[in-house]
Design an enzyme around this catalytic site. Structure first.
Site, short mmCIF file in Angstrom:
data_model
loop_
_atom_site.label_atom_id
_atom_site.label_comp_id
_atom_site.label_asym_id
_atom_site.label_seq_id
_atom_site.Cartn_x
_atom_site.Cartn_y
_atom_site.Cartn_z
N GLN A 36 -1.86 2.77 9.89
CA GLN A 36 -0.56 2.78 9.18
C GLN A 36 0.49 3.60 9.95
O GLN A 36 1.68 3.31 9.87
CB GLN A 36 -0.72 3.38 7.78
CG GLN A 36 -1.49 2.52 6.80
CD GLN A 36 -2.96 2.84 6.79
OE1 GLN A 36 -3.54 3.21 7.81
NE2 GLN A 36 -3.61 2.70 5.66
N ASN B 86 -5.21 12.59 -0.06
CA ASN B 86 -4.32 11.77 0.78
C ASN B 86 -5.16 11.08 1.86
O ASN B 86 -6.38 11.29 1.95
CB ASN B 86 -3.21 12.64 1.39
CG ASN B 86 -2.12 11.80 2.03
OD1 ASN B 86 -1.62 10.86 1.43
ND2 ASN B 86 -1.76 12.11 3.28
N LYS B 87 -4.51 10.27 2.65
CA LYS B 87 -5.17 9.46 3.68
C LYS B 87 -6.21 10.25 4.46
O LYS B 87 -5.97 11.40 4.84
CB LYS B 87 -4.08 8.91 4.61
CG LYS B 87 -4.54 8.06 5.78
CD LYS B 87 -5.45 6.92 5.41
CE LYS B 87 -4.91 6.01 4.34
NZ LYS B 87 -5.96 5.12 3.74
N ALA C 248 0.71 5.06 -2.34
CA ALA C 248 0.56 5.27 -3.79
C ALA C 248 1.80 4.88 -4.61
O ALA C 248 1.67 4.10 -5.57
CB ALA C 248 0.16 6.72 -4.05
N ASP D 246 -1.76 10.72 -2.43
CA ASP D 246 -2.18 9.64 -3.32
C ASP D 246 -2.45 10.15 -4.73
O ASP D 246 -2.36 9.41 -5.70
CB ASP D 246 -3.43 8.95 -2.78
CG ASP D 246 -3.00 7.95 -1.75
OD1 ASP D 246 -2.72 8.36 -0.61
OD2 ASP D 246 -2.87 6.76 -2.11
N ARG E 96 0.84 -1.19 0.00
CA ARG E 96 0.00 0.00 0.00
C ARG E 96 0.88 1.24 0.00
O ARG E 96 2.09 1.15 0.15
CB ARG E 96 -1.03 0.00 1.15
CG ARG E 96 -0.61 -0.52 2.47
CD ARG E 96 0.48 0.22 3.17
NE ARG E 96 0.18 1.63 3.31
CZ ARG E 96 1.06 2.57 3.54
NH1 ARG E 96 2.34 2.26 3.67
NH2 ARG E 96 0.72 3.83 3.67
O1 MRU Z 1 -4.49 3.47 2.13
P1 MRU Z 1 -3.02 3.61 2.03
O2 MRU Z 1 -2.26 3.08 3.19
O3 MRU Z 1 -2.50 3.05 0.71
O4 MRU Z 1 -2.79 5.19 1.99
C1 MRU Z 1 -1.50 5.70 1.87
C2 MRU Z 1 -1.44 7.17 1.96
O5 MRU Z 1 -2.44 7.85 2.07
C3 MRU Z 1 -0.09 7.81 1.82
O6 MRU Z 1 -0.02 9.00 2.54
C4 MRU Z 1 0.18 8.12 0.34
O7 MRU Z 1 -0.09 7.03 -0.48
C5 MRU Z 1 1.57 8.57 0.11
S1 MRU Z 1 2.73 7.25 0.36
C6 MRU Z 1 4.28 7.82 -0.02
#
Ligand code: MRU
Length: 348
Positions: free
Chosen positions: A197, A248-249, A47, A238, A45
């Site tokens: 996470q 983003n998250k 992006a 993302d 997981r």
């Molecule tokens: O749902 P996830 O864990 O894939 O979400 C990840 C995020 O939101 C990160 O902040 C984003 O992908 C950047 S990772 C360098």
């Protein structure tokens, strides 16, 4: 540096980050359905990691299959792209990487009809995407670390480190680079409900590197900011739109609003492969995940009444006016984003 996946004997090998920090389990496969499930179940997981992993998966599934002719290969490649594209809708790097692999395939067909040659070209391209991601993260780290001062306490959300990329990380890469330069910094990591996470992955990475980290729950952010315990915020992305909206998250938008209220600079760090030149704010797709992620803690313990209706958007959208700057491998982008993102991407 932790590398969450690699290419080994024609297969993709990956660390299942959904089981960290308790178990370090690696899997390997070249099977399309298994590889797609690895993304859906969030064994892989973040992006950039999803993009690189999808490129490796595309190469592995084609590399291991026999084709009678180019038409058969093309038909199968469309099936692979279709399946991998349906894994997670919001991370732009997934679509960016699959497009790049598709273009590589079409260009290869123009220069050769030797299927083994074409397979080799695809594997090389996927490995190139992987190596570029690490190089770009190191650059983001170097560039972003110039914004970090001795004594900073940096709040970060979710996980943007080695485990969310091919290695080193984006927002966490900036923190890592500043620390490696000897800057005296501390990190506040948010736990990042529902899948934790921050608590599971960011803390694990920072502890491994010896970088001082304090864990807070997501609902403590306003309090710690009001007590002046945070000097900067750095998050990943993302998907970034040309006008500077940052997807983003879930929880990122709340942090940006609070940072604005408390006059704390809010930075986003991401490679340019996260910038989507086509989607506009009206058609962004926010992934809605399984309600049981909210009803339980990591699928194990129910914390509410079973079947209570739940909202579970995995991402939110932060408007450009709350973002102080976007740190990319091509430099720091400042407002006005509409103009400056286009300039850096060289698009109209
Ligand atoms: O749902 P996830 O864990 O894939 O979400 C990840 C995020 O939101 C990160 O902040 C984003 O992908 C950047 S990772 C360098």
């Amino acid at each position: 540096m932790i590398k969450p996946f690699e290419w080994k004997n024609g297969k993709v090998v990956w660390l299942d980050v959904s089981r960290l920090p308790h178990e370090e389990v690696y899997y390997e496969s070249s099977d399309l359905e298994r590889l797609a499930k690895a993304i859906e179940r969030m064994e892989v997981r973040g992006a950039p990691a999803i993009g690189v992993f999808a490129a490796l998966s595309f190469a592995a599934t084609i590399y291991n299959k026999e084709f009678k002719n180019i038409e058969e290969l093309l038909k199968y490649s469309n099936k692979v792209i279709d399946r991998l594209s349906r894994t997670r809708p919001t991370a732009y790097n997934l679509f960016w990487a699959l497009d790049r692999m598709k273009n590589t395939l079409h260009n290869a067909i123009k220069i050769t009809d030797n299927i083994n040659e074409i397979k080799k070209i695809l594997v090389n391209e996927a490995l190139q995407i992987l190596n570029e991601d690490i190089e770009q993260n190191m650059k983001i780290g170097r560039i972003g670390s110039e914004l970090i001062e001795d004594g900073d306490v940096i709040l970060t959300h979710c996980n943007t480190g080695s485990l969310a990329t091919a290695g080193y990380g984006t927002a966490l890469g900036v923190i890592r680079a500043a620390w490696e330069q000897g800057k005296n910094i501390k990190v506040i990591a948010t736990e990042t409900r529902p899948l934790l996470q921050g608590a599971r992955l960011t803390v694990w990475e920072l502890v491994k590197d010896g970088i001082p980290v304090t864990l807070i729950t997501d609902n403590m952010i306003g309090y710690v900011m009001s007590k002046q315990l945070v000097s900067k915020v750095i998050v990943g992305a993302d998907r970034i739109l040309l006008d500077g909206h940052v997807i983003n998250k879930i929880g990122t938008y709340t942090i940006a609003v609070l940072a604005d209220r408390h006059k704390i600079p809010f930075y986003v760090a991401a490679p340019t492969s996260t910038i989507d030149p086509k989607t506009t704010i009206d058609n962004v797709v926010i992934e809605e995940r399984d309600p049981n992620e909210v009803r339980t803690v990591l699928g194990k313990v129910y914390i509410t009444v079973p079947n209570v209706p739940v909202l579970n958007p995995a991402f939110d959208i932060t408007p450009p006016e709350l973002v102080k700057a976007i740190i990319t491998e091509k430099g720091v982008i400042h407002p006005p984003y509409n103009q400056n993102i286009r300039r850096i991407l060289k698009v109209k």
